[in-house]
Design a protein around this motif. Sequence first.
Motif, PDB file in Angstrom:
ATOM      1  N   LEU A 136     -18.671  -5.157 -33.279  1.00 36.43           N
ATOM      2  CA  LEU A 136     -18.784  -4.291 -34.094  1.00 36.43           C
ATOM      3  C   LEU A 136     -19.315  -4.754 -35.533  1.00 36.43           C
ATOM      4  O   LEU A 136     -20.506  -4.278 -36.123  1.00 36.43           O
ATOM      5  N   ALA A 137     -19.041  -5.929 -35.928  1.00 34.75           N
ATOM      6  CA  ALA A 137     -19.501  -6.694 -37.031  1.00 34.75           C
ATOM      7  C   ALA A 137     -20.895  -6.992 -36.627  1.00 34.75           C
ATOM      8  O   ALA A 137     -21.927  -6.836 -37.699  1.00 34.75           O
ATOM      9  N   ARG A 138     -21.417  -7.476 -35.807  1.00 27.28           N
ATOM     10  CA  ARG A 138     -22.591  -7.905 -34.965  1.00 27.28           C
ATOM     11  C   ARG A 138     -23.671  -6.642 -35.195  1.00 27.28           C
ATOM     12  O   ARG A 138     -24.739  -6.641 -35.500  1.00 27.28           O
ATOM     13  N   THR A 151     -15.033 -11.546 -25.882  1.00 27.54           N
ATOM     14  CA  THR A 151     -15.446 -11.494 -27.369  1.00 27.54           C
ATOM     15  C   THR A 151     -14.582 -10.101 -27.771  1.00 27.54           C
ATOM     16  O   THR A 151     -14.328  -9.170 -27.325  1.00 27.54           O
ATOM     17  N   GLN A 152     -14.076 -10.430 -28.961  1.00 26.69           N
ATOM     18  CA  GLN A 152     -13.275  -9.421 -29.950  1.00 26.69           C
ATOM     19  C   GLN A 152     -14.084  -8.094 -30.008  1.00 26.69           C
ATOM     20  O   GLN A 152     -15.229  -8.304 -30.499  1.00 26.69           O
ATOM     21  N   PRO A 153     -13.511  -7.058 -30.089  1.00 29.30           N
ATOM     22  CA  PRO A 153     -14.356  -5.747 -30.191  1.00 29.30           C
ATOM     23  C   PRO A 153     -14.771  -5.809 -31.804  1.00 29.30           C
ATOM     24  O   PRO A 153     -15.720  -5.036 -32.177  1.00 29.30           O
ATOM     25  N   TRP A 154     -13.697  -6.376 -32.767  1.00 29.37           N
ATOM     26  CA  TRP A 154     -14.243  -6.135 -33.999  1.00 29.37           C
ATOM     27  C   TRP A 154     -15.472  -7.192 -34.338  1.00 29.37           C
ATOM     28  O   TRP A 154     -16.320  -7.037 -35.226  1.00 29.37           O
ATOM     29  N   ALA A 155     -15.685  -8.384 -33.591  1.00 29.80           N
ATOM     30  CA  ALA A 155     -16.958  -9.102 -33.597  1.00 29.80           C
ATOM     31  C   ALA A 155     -18.310  -8.374 -33.138  1.00 29.80           C
ATOM     32  O   ALA A 155     -19.185  -8.697 -33.782  1.00 29.80           O
TER      33      ALA A 155
END
Length: 66
Positions: free
Chosen positions: A8-10, A2-6
């Motif tokens: 963080l967005a969650r 999983t991407q780190p920005w995903a």
Amino acid sequence: MTQPWAILARVVEEAYRSLVAYGQMWIWVPSEPPLPEPLERVRPDIPLSAVERALERQLLDLDTLG
């Protein structure tokens, strides 16, 4: 992976939803307009009580300070 920005967005999205739910729980909107204060002075022809005279003196003293 999983991407780190995903992630963080969650986390941000869940925090936002939690704050919205918390705010909705604590907001109270009255359904009727508030009634006038029962101790509000509405008749100038009735003399002031001792407490009202004391409050008037205190407020007048504040006016002279400014």
